[in-house]
Design an enzyme around this catalytic site. Structure first.
Site, PDB file in Angstrom:
ATOM      1  N   GLU A 178     -18.552  -9.715 -53.043  1.00  0.00           N
ATOM      2  CA  GLU A 178     -18.946 -10.881 -52.252  1.00  0.00           C
ATOM      3  C   GLU A 178     -20.292 -10.653 -51.577  1.00  0.00           C
ATOM      4  OE1 GLU A 178     -14.675 -12.847 -51.091  1.00  0.00           O
ATOM      5  OE2 GLU A 178     -15.630 -11.632 -49.538  1.00  0.00           O
ATOM      6  N   LYS A 226     -14.313  -1.998 -44.500  1.00  0.00           N
ATOM      7  CA  LYS A 226     -15.619  -2.657 -44.569  1.00  0.00           C
ATOM      8  C   LYS A 226     -16.759  -1.720 -44.184  1.00  0.00           C
ATOM      9  CE  LYS A 226     -14.735  -7.597 -44.263  1.00  0.00           C
ATOM     10  NZ  LYS A 226     -13.379  -7.884 -44.559  1.00  0.00           N
ATOM     11  N   GLU A 253     -18.432  -7.568 -48.995  1.00  0.00           N
ATOM     12  CA  GLU A 253     -17.284  -6.713 -49.260  1.00  0.00           C
ATOM     13  C   GLU A 253     -16.942  -6.841 -50.739  1.00  0.00           C
ATOM     14  OE1 GLU A 253     -13.467  -7.851 -47.852  1.00  0.00           O
ATOM     15  OE2 GLU A 253     -13.754  -9.985 -48.221  1.00  0.00           O
TER      16      GLU A 253
HETATM   17  P1  ADP Z   1      -9.992 -14.916 -51.664  1.00  0.00           P
HETATM   18  O1  ADP Z   1     -11.436 -14.678 -51.640  1.00  0.00           O
HETATM   19  O2  ADP Z   1      -9.336 -14.515 -52.939  1.00  0.00           O
HETATM   20  O3  ADP Z   1      -9.606 -16.255 -51.159  1.00  0.00           O
HETATM   21  P2  ADP Z   1      -8.884 -14.011 -49.197  1.00  0.00           P
HETATM   22  O4  ADP Z   1      -9.466 -12.882 -48.414  1.00  0.00           O
HETATM   23  O5  ADP Z   1      -9.004 -15.369 -48.639  1.00  0.00           O
HETATM   24  O6  ADP Z   1      -9.480 -13.862 -50.635  1.00  0.00           O
HETATM   25  O7  ADP Z   1      -7.368 -13.670 -49.453  1.00  0.00           O
HETATM   26  C1  ADP Z   1      -6.597 -14.325 -50.416  1.00  0.00           C
HETATM   27  C2  ADP Z   1      -5.202 -14.460 -49.899  1.00  0.00           C
HETATM   28  O8  ADP Z   1      -4.682 -13.186 -49.669  1.00  0.00           O
HETATM   29  C3  ADP Z   1      -5.148 -15.211 -48.591  1.00  0.00           C
HETATM   30  O9  ADP Z   1      -4.829 -16.554 -48.789  1.00  0.00           O
HETATM   31  C4  ADP Z   1      -4.068 -14.485 -47.849  1.00  0.00           C
HETATM   32  O10 ADP Z   1      -2.806 -15.038 -48.139  1.00  0.00           O
HETATM   33  C5  ADP Z   1      -4.047 -13.135 -48.429  1.00  0.00           C
HETATM   34  N1  ADP Z   1      -4.705 -12.128 -47.596  1.00  0.00           N
HETATM   35  C6  ADP Z   1      -5.780 -11.396 -47.919  1.00  0.00           C
HETATM   36  N2  ADP Z   1      -6.068 -10.511 -46.997  1.00  0.00           N
HETATM   37  C7  ADP Z   1      -5.156 -10.665 -46.036  1.00  0.00           C
HETATM   38  C8  ADP Z   1      -4.905 -10.015 -44.803  1.00  0.00           C
HETATM   39  N3  ADP Z   1      -5.639  -9.014 -44.396  1.00  0.00           N
HETATM   40  N4  ADP Z   1      -3.877 -10.438 -44.048  1.00  0.00           N
HETATM   41  C9  ADP Z   1      -3.105 -11.419 -44.465  1.00  0.00           C
HETATM   42  N5  ADP Z   1      -3.267 -12.065 -45.628  1.00  0.00           N
HETATM   43  C10 ADP Z   1      -4.278 -11.696 -46.415  1.00  0.00           C
HETATM   44  P1  ADP Z   2     -12.851 -11.322 -45.298  1.00  0.00           P
HETATM   45  O1  ADP Z   2     -12.445  -9.945 -45.662  1.00  0.00           O
HETATM   46  O2  ADP Z   2     -12.068 -11.861 -44.174  1.00  0.00           O
HETATM   47  O3  ADP Z   2     -12.947 -12.195 -46.495  1.00  0.00           O
HETATM   48  P2  ADP Z   2     -15.792 -11.293 -45.315  1.00  0.00           P
HETATM   49  O4  ADP Z   2     -16.624 -10.182 -44.835  1.00  0.00           O
HETATM   50  O5  ADP Z   2     -15.699 -11.469 -46.787  1.00  0.00           O
HETATM   51  O6  ADP Z   2     -14.329 -11.139 -44.699  1.00  0.00           O
HETATM   52  O7  ADP Z   2     -16.329 -12.623 -44.641  1.00  0.00           O
HETATM   53  C1  ADP Z   2     -15.644 -13.850 -44.739  1.00  0.00           C
HETATM   54  C2  ADP Z   2     -16.596 -15.001 -44.447  1.00  0.00           C
HETATM   55  O8  ADP Z   2     -17.203 -14.863 -43.144  1.00  0.00           O
HETATM   56  C3  ADP Z   2     -17.786 -15.082 -45.379  1.00  0.00           C
HETATM   57  O9  ADP Z   2     -17.475 -15.791 -46.549  1.00  0.00           O
HETATM   58  C4  ADP Z   2     -18.804 -15.823 -44.532  1.00  0.00           C
HETATM   59  O10 ADP Z   2     -18.515 -17.196 -44.473  1.00  0.00           O
HETATM   60  C5  ADP Z   2     -18.549 -15.265 -43.161  1.00  0.00           C
HETATM   61  N1  ADP Z   2     -19.435 -14.112 -42.872  1.00  0.00           N
HETATM   62  C6  ADP Z   2     -19.088 -12.820 -42.959  1.00  0.00           C
HETATM   63  N2  ADP Z   2     -20.115 -12.017 -42.602  1.00  0.00           N
HETATM   64  C7  ADP Z   2     -21.146 -12.822 -42.285  1.00  0.00           C
HETATM   65  C8  ADP Z   2     -22.492 -12.602 -41.835  1.00  0.00           C
HETATM   66  N3  ADP Z   2     -22.967 -11.388 -41.608  1.00  0.00           N
HETATM   67  N4  ADP Z   2     -23.272 -13.673 -41.607  1.00  0.00           N
HETATM   68  C9  ADP Z   2     -22.799 -14.930 -41.809  1.00  0.00           C
HETATM   69  N5  ADP Z   2     -21.553 -15.201 -42.223  1.00  0.00           N
HETATM   70  C10 ADP Z   2     -20.722 -14.166 -42.461  1.00  0.00           C
HETATM   71 MG    MG Z   3     -14.157 -11.939 -48.108  1.00  0.00          MG
END
Ligand code: ADP
Ligand code: ADP
Ligand code: MG
Length: 661
Positions: free
Chosen positions: A275, A116, A288
């Protein structure tokens, strides 16, 4: 085009990829762990290869075994789905080395977007707007506090290696930064073996809106509109839709341009998602990039008419994109709801067990992507998603109506699931208005998902369904009695229904094929073709229909569900109502002084000792299930009397962990 591909995944996404491959006349190879011997994706594929024990690290995450499976089966390419190895640059590289095509972007693009901190730096160099913050590793909690003060509260602490909503904490003051730093780092260490944390501004009233991009190996990159995924729980998406009810044409185009610019900066090919977090004034900031097919891709497919898996396969085989940006048209509205094996009435604890009944809905504008079947076992090893339900309509209202109706008709029994919770969200007035934010669930369901007390509109439908069921059961009995005369007598017209501790009078009179129903001073004519034993009761009224889920608990007691309202109802004929009044009520055993395991899992730690005073909300013990740490907390103040289990114990549901005085 490839003749044979291997799918390095399981569950609904493996099935989804196999279906498209089959349509393209590509042979498919599934891989499976010991726990998945009987899984849907194994049954669906042309060929299946075992790759190890149930634990993902010993099977679905074993790059060497998957490469071997490709070589053994002659698969020319691998589709990784999402999760597992889909965003591992070393996997893409290992396949390339073995001469196998990875259906996804190049390893460099995966690596560049996998971190990230690095991806934010890259995005900002590519002219993409990023969340204001500190773009480096934060060394310790004290440094975190001084950075947070510079950025200005509230802030978000994030694991650089994060994913799946893990390793993320919101902090509104110094104390929360200190706590959040430690807990985010430790979560990141255990989930990703990498505890680097960075800090950015927490965007308030945030909406999650993402852009689907698609590139080929010839330098063409397009964006396929956006998806809004603001309905989240613990930063994990629950309901997603396309388009977003929030974006105007100008913002959409600006986000699309930035997403394409970022993809171009890393020479992106294949499908990917950029995103963004969007604030209330429609300022948008890069979060990301996910370098894979996204869980929620079906909503994009329904509004674009494209098959993203097919396009990924074509691009991977070296074909050019068959269209340009200006050829794309969006049609209607699509909404997806994720059906999980979890109990929304008990803090969303994961649930395991056998799908004793599994009846997904079907019909116009309804798509179900699943990887299970009736009789299948949902275990503790993998993601608890059972299925994705996607509805498509001409506009948002039509799509939401379809989703609600399909949820009413989605029948699952044998384990706890979130169908009623999803129906409650979709039927929520604020959701209907499109006033979304990632805080929606916390704000609209502050105490979790509890059955509302008092009489709500769905109760009227539930009462009618219960009375009709009582009536239909007696009609069937009477049909049998016709051969054994005199058992039950005439079918009563007046029913008393016990629901939510109150008696409700409902009159039902058969009138030809229809019924005249009288309820709460209202008269209506309805029809139903329900037969005793069926789990869905459809009520066809004048100009409206409703589907109610019904399970018979005993002779006259039912569990009914409609629009997220789940009730127990007792249907009593006049004579039964009299009898019931004479019977004492049976009380369930008192478990209020015990801490019970709410799910099957591993007791990882106990935070208290005998004799200790605890306050409501204090952590008592941690149970690990489905890779999630579930902290069990005291419901009220008290003193611990005895500890009945020890860390390392594997617990059954309702097993006693400790006793209060
Ligand atoms: P999406 O935006 O497609 O929902 P997510 O970040 O929620 O993306 O990830 C989709 C699926 O991939 C999750 O339901 C989880 O099973 C798996 N996944 C993604 N990243 C991770 C992680 N770092 N650790 C464990 N599972 C993950
Ligand atoms: P992941 O890799 O776990 O999907 P993201 O960076 O995509 O992580 O963030 C997942 C969720 O967390 C976003 O969809 C949002 O709801 C929340 N989030 C992340 N960063 C922020 C931020 N700076 N301010 C508010 N909400 C955030
Ligand atoms: Mg995300």
């Amino acid at each position: 085009m490839f003749r044979k591909i291997l799918i390095a995944n399981r569950g609904e996404i493996a099935c989804r990829v196999i279906r498209t491959a089959r349509r393209m006349e590509i042979a498919t190879v599934a891989v499976y762990s010991e726990a998945d011997r009987e899984a849907a994706h194994v049954r669906l594929a042309d060929q299946a290869i075992a790759i190890g024990p149930a634990l993902s690290v010993e099977s679905y995450l074993r790059i060497d075994r998957i490469v071997e499976a490709c070589l053994a089966s002659g698969a020319e390419a691998v589709h990784p789905g999402y999760g597992f190895l889909s965003e591992r640059a070393d996997f893409a590289a290992a396949l390339a080395e073995a001469g196998i095509v990875f259906v996804g972007p190049g390893p460099e693009a995966i690596a560049a977007m996998g971190d990230k901190i690095e991806s934010k730096k890259l995005a900002s160099r590519a002219g993409v707007s990023t969340v204001p913050g500190y773009l480096d590793v934060v060394p310790d909690a004290e440094a975190a506090i001084s950075i947070a003060r510079d950025i200005g509260y509230p802030v978000m602490l994030k694991a650089s290696a994060g994913g799946g909503g893990k390793g993320m904490r919101i902090a509104a003051n110094d104390g929360e930064v200190r706590d959040g730093f430690h807990s985010a780092a430790s979560e990141a260490r255990s989930s990703f073996a990498d505890d680097r944390i960075f800090i950015e501004k927490y965007i308030e009233e945030p909406r999650h809106i993402e852009i689907q991009v698609l590139g080929d190996a010839h330098g063409n990159i397009v964006y396929l509109g956006e998806r809004e995924c603001s309905i989240q729980r613990r930063h994990q998406k629950v309901i997603e839709e396309a388009p977003s009810p929030f974006l105007d044409t100008a913002t959409r185009a600006a986000m699309g341009r930035q997403a394409v610019a970022l993809a171009r900066a890393v020479d992106y090919r294949s499908a990917g998602t950029v995103e963004f977090i969007v604030d209330r004034r429609r300022n948008f900031y890069f979060l990301e990039m996910n370098t894979r097919l996204q869980v929620e891709h079906p909503v994009t497919e329904l509004v674009t008419g494209l098959d993203l898996v097919e396009l990924m396969l074509r691009v991977a085989a070296g074909e050019k994109l068959p269209f340009g940006q200006d050829d794309l048209r969006l049609d209607g509205w699509a909404i997806e709801a994720r059906i999980y094996a979890e109990d929304p009435t008990r803090g969303f604890l994961p649930s395991t067990g056998r799908l004793v009944r599994y009846l997904p809905p079907a019909g116009k504008g309804v798509r179900v992507d699943d990887g299970v079947y009736e009789g299948a076992e949902i275990g503790i090893y993998y993601d608890p998603m059972i299925a994705k339900l996607v509805a498509h309509g001409a506009d948002r209202d039509a799509a939401v109506d379809r989703l609600c109706d399909a949820l009413d008709g989605f029948y699952i029994a044998g384990l706890q699931h979130n169908v009623a919770f999803l129906a409650a969200i979709a039927d929520n007035e604020r959701f209907r208005r499109g006033a979304l934010s990632t805080d929606f669930i916390a704000e609209e369901f502050p105490a979790g998902f509890l059955a509302p007390t008092g009489f709500v509109p769905a109760d009227r439908v539930i009462l009618i369904a219960a009375a009709l069921a009582g009536c239909r059961i007696r009609e069937c009995e009477a049909a049998i009695d016709g051969r054994l005369p005199g058992l039950h007598g005439a079918i009563p017209a007046d029913w008393t229904i016990l629901l939510g501790g109150k008696m409700h009078a409902v009159a039902v009179r058969a009138n030809g094929a229809a019924y005249e129903v009288e309820i709460r001073g209202e008269r209506l004519t309805v029809a139903t073709d329900w037969q005793p034993g069926q789990v869905l009761l459809r009520i066809v009224g004048e100009g409206a229909t409703a589907t109610v889920q019904i399970a018979r608990l005993s002779a006259a007691a039912f569990r009914l569900a409609h629009r997220g309202i789940v009730r127990r109802a007792q249907v009593l004929s006049p004579r039964a109502a009299e009898l019931l009044a004479l019977m004492p009520e049976k009380k369930p055993p008192d478990t209020s002084r015990l801490l019970l395991s709410p799910m099957p899992g591993l007791l990882s730690s106990i935070a208290v000792a005998p004799g200790q005073e605890v306050k409501a909300g204090e952590a008592l013990a941690t149970v690990e299930a489905m890779k999630m740490e579930n902290v069990l907390r005291a419901e009220r103040d008290g003193r611990i009397a005895a500890i009945r289990a020890k860390p390392g114990d594997s617990l059954a549901v309702d097993e006693v962990i400790l006793e209060f005085e």
